[in-house]
Enzyme design. Structure first.
Site, PDB file in Angstrom:
ATOM      1  N   TYR A   1      -1.894  -0.597  10.343  1.00 23.35           N
ATOM      2  CA  TYR A   1      -1.968  -1.148   8.983  1.00 23.35           C
ATOM      3  C   TYR A   1      -0.798  -0.634   8.147  1.00 23.35           C
ATOM      4  O   TYR A   1      -0.128  -1.410   7.442  1.00 23.35           O
ATOM      5  CB  TYR A   1      -3.299  -0.744   8.358  1.00 23.35           C
ATOM      6  CG  TYR A   1      -3.412  -0.950   6.868  1.00 23.35           C
ATOM      7  CD1 TYR A   1      -3.779  -2.192   6.344  1.00 23.35           C
ATOM      8  CD2 TYR A   1      -3.186   0.103   5.973  1.00 23.35           C
ATOM      9  CE1 TYR A   1      -3.897  -2.377   4.971  1.00 23.35           C
ATOM     10  CE2 TYR A   1      -3.311  -0.082   4.605  1.00 23.35           C
ATOM     11  CZ  TYR A   1      -3.667  -1.318   4.115  1.00 23.35           C
ATOM     12  OH  TYR A   1      -3.795  -1.500   2.749  1.00 23.35           O
TER      13      TYR A   1
ATOM     14  N   SER B   1       0.850  -1.194   0.000  1.00 26.98           N
ATOM     15  CA  SER B   1       0.000   0.000   0.000  1.00 26.98           C
ATOM     16  C   SER B   1       0.879   1.234   0.000  1.00 26.98           C
ATOM     17  O   SER B   1       1.996   1.212   0.531  1.00 26.98           O
ATOM     18  CB  SER B   1      -0.889   0.011   1.249  1.00 26.98           C
ATOM     19  OG  SER B   1      -1.535   1.268   1.405  1.00 26.98           O
TER      20      SER B   1
END
Length: 263
Positions: free
Chosen positions: A155, A141
């Site tokens: 995350y 990501s």
């Protein structure tokens, strides 16, 4: 626009796409199937109607036992893998910044976003190394380099660990014939993202277009003016897994419409 499908590009190839029943995972699964691969997938929920993988194993791969059950099923059906795509990930952390993230949340984010890739690689890479060929792709990501602190800090840290792990792994297995790359998506409008946009619009008393713009602004904007599409990620994934990308190794490909504001 996504590239044209190349019929038979992955004919004879055996693939596993984790998290392949929705979003980017489902798009990658469809792409590999359309281009001739046998594709297994795993998720906690069954595939939706119309999505028919070569093999589906229902499992929670955030656990070692879940990964083991998938490895056993895939090995029994395919004998091994040529392509491994670790897509599974996400965040269920609450808002409230760092203080809201207790040990259980941190452990959960690492268990979902880092350890499945590590465990599947450990299971399937020895076979690829023995054959002197294979390709591994990890979906990370842009939060690995552009973390959002309000709710997804754990995350982001887990994805940063995944990206660093991928680079280190590439150094080890590249000389043995196995390529390892990473894709770092930005805001990709999956079905789940669309549902989030609709909830935000309802909460704010506005429409989906305004809610979408609000999400884009929270990232600092998207220069191309729209989120990415799962099919665009799938097109990039198919290229990186293919023989056409034979010299691309140890790379992290950002697909974010220009969101990350640095080189």
């Amino acid at each position: 626009m996504p590239e044209t499908l190349i019929s038979g590009r992955f004919a004879g190839k055996r693939a596993l796409v984790t998290g392949g029943t929705q979003g980017m995972g489902a798009a990658i699964l469809r792409r590999l199937l359309a281009e001739g691969a046998q594709v297994a997938t795993t998720a906690r929920a069954a595939p939706p109607p119309g999505l028919v993988p070569s093999l589906f194993v229902q499992a929670d791969v955030s656990t070692a036992a879940g990964v083991r059950s998938v490895v056993e099923a895939v090995t029994a059906r395919f004998g091994g893998l040529d392509l491994l795509v670790n897509v599974v990930g996400g965040s269920a952390a609450p808002s409230g910044g760092f203080a809201a993230l207790d040990d259980e949340i941190w452990q959960g984010e690492l268990a979902l976003n880092l350890f499945p890739a590590v465990r599947f690689d450990r299971a399937f890479l020895p076979g690829m190394i023995a054959r002197g060929a294979g390709a591994v792709l990890h979906i990370s990501s842009i939060q690995a380099r552009l973390p959002l602190p309000e709710a997804t800090l754990a995350y982001a840290a887990a994805k940063a660990a995944l990206t660093t792990y991928s680079k280190g792994l590439s150094k080890e297995v590249g000389p043995k014939g196995v390529r390892v790359n990473t894709i770092s998506p930005g805001f990709i409008e999956t079905a789940a993202a669309t549902r989030l946009i609709e909830r935000l619009a309802t909460r704010a008393g506005t429409d989906a277009a305004e809610a979408r713009l609000g999400l884009m602004r929270s990232l600092g904007g998207i220069p191309i003016g729209r989120p990415g599409l799962p099919e665009e990620v799938a097109a990039l994934a198919a290229f990186l897994l293919s023989a056409e990308a034979a010299s691309i190794h140890g790379a992290d490909y950002v697909i974010d419409g220009g969101t990350v504001p640095v080189v």
